[in-house]
Enzyme design. Structure first.
Site, mmCIF file in Angstrom:
data_model
loop_
_atom_site.group_PDB
_atom_site.id
_atom_site.type_symbol
_atom_site.label_atom_id
_atom_site.label_comp_id
_atom_site.label_asym_id
_atom_site.label_seq_id
_atom_site.Cartn_x
_atom_site.Cartn_y
_atom_site.Cartn_z
ATOM 1 N N HIS A 14 32.616 53.431 39.348
ATOM 2 C CA HIS A 14 31.971 52.620 40.396
ATOM 3 C C HIS A 14 32.687 52.819 41.730
ATOM 4 O O HIS A 14 32.051 53.138 42.751
ATOM 5 C CB HIS A 14 32.009 51.141 39.992
ATOM 6 C CG HIS A 14 31.375 50.235 40.999
ATOM 7 N ND1 HIS A 14 30.066 49.811 40.901
ATOM 8 C CD2 HIS A 14 31.861 49.664 42.139
ATOM 9 C CE1 HIS A 14 29.774 49.031 41.930
ATOM 10 N NE2 HIS A 14 30.855 48.919 42.690
ATOM 11 N N GLU A 15 33.996 52.647 41.724
ATOM 12 C CA GLU A 15 34.753 52.778 42.968
ATOM 13 C C GLU A 15 34.815 54.230 43.435
ATOM 14 O O GLU A 15 34.905 54.492 44.638
ATOM 15 C CB GLU A 15 36.162 52.212 42.790
ATOM 16 C CG GLU A 15 36.213 50.734 42.405
ATOM 17 C CD GLU A 15 35.488 49.826 43.382
ATOM 18 O OE1 GLU A 15 35.343 50.217 44.563
ATOM 19 O OE2 GLU A 15 35.038 48.741 42.969
ATOM 20 N N HIS B 42 31.974 54.846 45.761
ATOM 21 C CA HIS B 42 32.287 54.368 47.119
ATOM 22 C C HIS B 42 33.220 55.346 47.827
ATOM 23 O O HIS B 42 33.000 55.703 48.992
ATOM 24 C CB HIS B 42 32.966 52.996 47.053
ATOM 25 C CG HIS B 42 32.074 51.885 46.603
ATOM 26 N ND1 HIS B 42 30.802 51.706 47.094
ATOM 27 C CD2 HIS B 42 32.287 50.866 45.723
ATOM 28 C CE1 HIS B 42 30.260 50.638 46.537
ATOM 29 N NE2 HIS B 42 31.141 50.115 45.698
#
Length: 416
Positions: free
Chosen positions: A18-19, A22
């Site tokens: 997920h990160e 980003h």
């Protein structure tokens, strides 16, 4: 101990990917990413590569990528500051030393008259009461405080300087990576375990089951059940489920030859008590079907989770049934005992769940950030950063309270 490892691996993978979404899209947009963190709270482990510090933190309740410009810069040069400057061969400032300047004998000591290390990139000041001198600041210069270096953030490296499209991609990439991760896991399951085939064929036979006692083998084709013709696995399952503990006459085709077999389905445990004969569904192992399986399973679980959220909003689903880290750990413990394939499937479902939850239009979540971007697109200018930050802060506090609530519920369900 195995459960702890399984939980750490699953949680770490979900948050990491997920990160990572980003981080990758923020870096592609030219945003300075100060920290990539898994977990919150005190640092357990960290290392720095290029501009970013990679950390693992104590509390397993999420993660973050700290981008320049999202929070106010912690260091600000003001007139009257006495600082030391280290210059490179091009006479550009590469280090701005705020204290312990005696440890840098080559530094040029000045009293700051004016400075702008975000847009105009200069520092002007007086060196030992001499004339005013102006120094150009390198875009990758660092502040040095107590021996710790912190890279400056020129405006063109800050989150807010990027286009609406670039910022949107940097935010939406996190949840998107959770769906990609789920797809990859289901794809691997299709390659390793096989993807389901909707044909009236027998898959793996369970030991000491009615099917094994009747002499059925993997690969047998069921032609009829109690005289009813069946052509799909769904047909087979439907009839068997409806007749627990009732004799059923099966017509089986094995290698082109048909024979009859009478089987009495067992009654499955639980209130429903549907019929089972101890046979897995048929599967096939090839790349094309595995890709299809990855897409269909990701779509199926996405739809199911969204339906569940809809029931929560309409009151058909009790909020007391929500689970936090403790509940997820307990569920992971149960799934881990059923085998690695089921654990992989569980991880994929959790990844989809994380992606969907983060897309909800709530402050402090990625969906909340996107909601502010949508308002910006409509009004033609961004909302005041301080006001937006306050909304996200309140939202984060609310989420932490909700986390405490569901964790307490988890503890009550498991230990009380």
């Amino acid at each position: 101990m195995n459960t702890v490892i399984a939980f750490v691996v699953i949680f770490g993978a979900l948050v990491f990917f997920h990160e990572l979404g980003h981080l990758v899209f923020a870096k592609r947009a030219g945003i300075l990413c100060r920290e990539f963190a898994i977990g919150f709270g005190p640092k357990v482990f960290s290392f720095k590569k290029d501009e970013t510090v990679y950390t693992i933190r104590l509390l397993p309740i999420g993660g973050f990528v700290r981008m320049a410009g999202e929070d106010p810069e912690t260091i600000e040069l003001k007139p009257g500051f006495n600082v030391g400057l280290i210059l490179n061969e091009s006479d550009q400032v590469t280090k701005i030393i705020l204290n312990n300047k005696d440890k840098f004998p080559n530094a040029r000591l000045i009293e700051v008259e004016n400075a702008d290390v975000e847009k105009k990139m200069f520092i002007s000041g007086y060196e030992q009461d001499e004339k005013l001198e102006t120094f150009t600041v390198n875009e990758k210069a660092v502040f040095v405080v107590d021996g710790v270096e912190t890279q400056i953030a020129p405006y063109n490296r800050q989150f807010g300087s990027k286009t609406l499209g670039q910022r949107t991609l940097a935010i939406i990439a996190g949840p998107a990576m959770n769906f990609v991760l789920a797809f990859v896991i289901f794809l691997l399951l299709g390659l390793l375990q096989g993807s389901p085939v909707n044909e009236a064929l027998l898959g793996k036979i369970v030991e000491n089951s009615p099917a094994q006692e009747a002499g059925l083998k993997q690969g047998d084709r069921i032609e009829t059940i109690d005289g009813v013709s069946v052509t799909t696995w769904k047909d087979v399952v439907t009839i068997i489920r409806e007749h627990p503990q009732e004799e059923l006459a099966f017509t089986i085709n094995r290698n082109g030859e048909s024979f009859e077999s009478v089987i009495t389905p067992d009654k499955a445990p639980g209130e429903e008590g549907y019929g089972v004969i101890g046979v897995y569904g048929p599967v096939e192992k090839n790349v094309l079907s595995s890709f299809k399986y990855g897409f269909t399973e990701t779509y199926f679980w996405t739809k199911e989770i969204i339906i569940g959220l809809g029931k929560l909003i309409t009151g058909q689903f009790n909020i007391d049934m929500l689970s936090g880290p403790v509940g997820i750990y307990s569920a992971t413990d149960q799934v881990a005992q059923t085998g690695v394939y089921n654990l992989m499937r569980w991880g994929a479902i959790l990844s989809i769940n994380l992606g969907i939850i983060n897309m909800l239009p709530l402050p402090a979540l990625d969906g909340g950030r996107l909601m502010f971007f949508a308002v910006e697109a409509v009004r033609g200018k961004p909302i005041d950063r301080q006001k937006e930050g306050l909304v996200h802060f309140v939202g984060f506090a609310f989420l932490m309270l909700l986390m405490l609530f569901v964790t307490w519920n988890d503890i009550q369900r498991i230990f009380m």
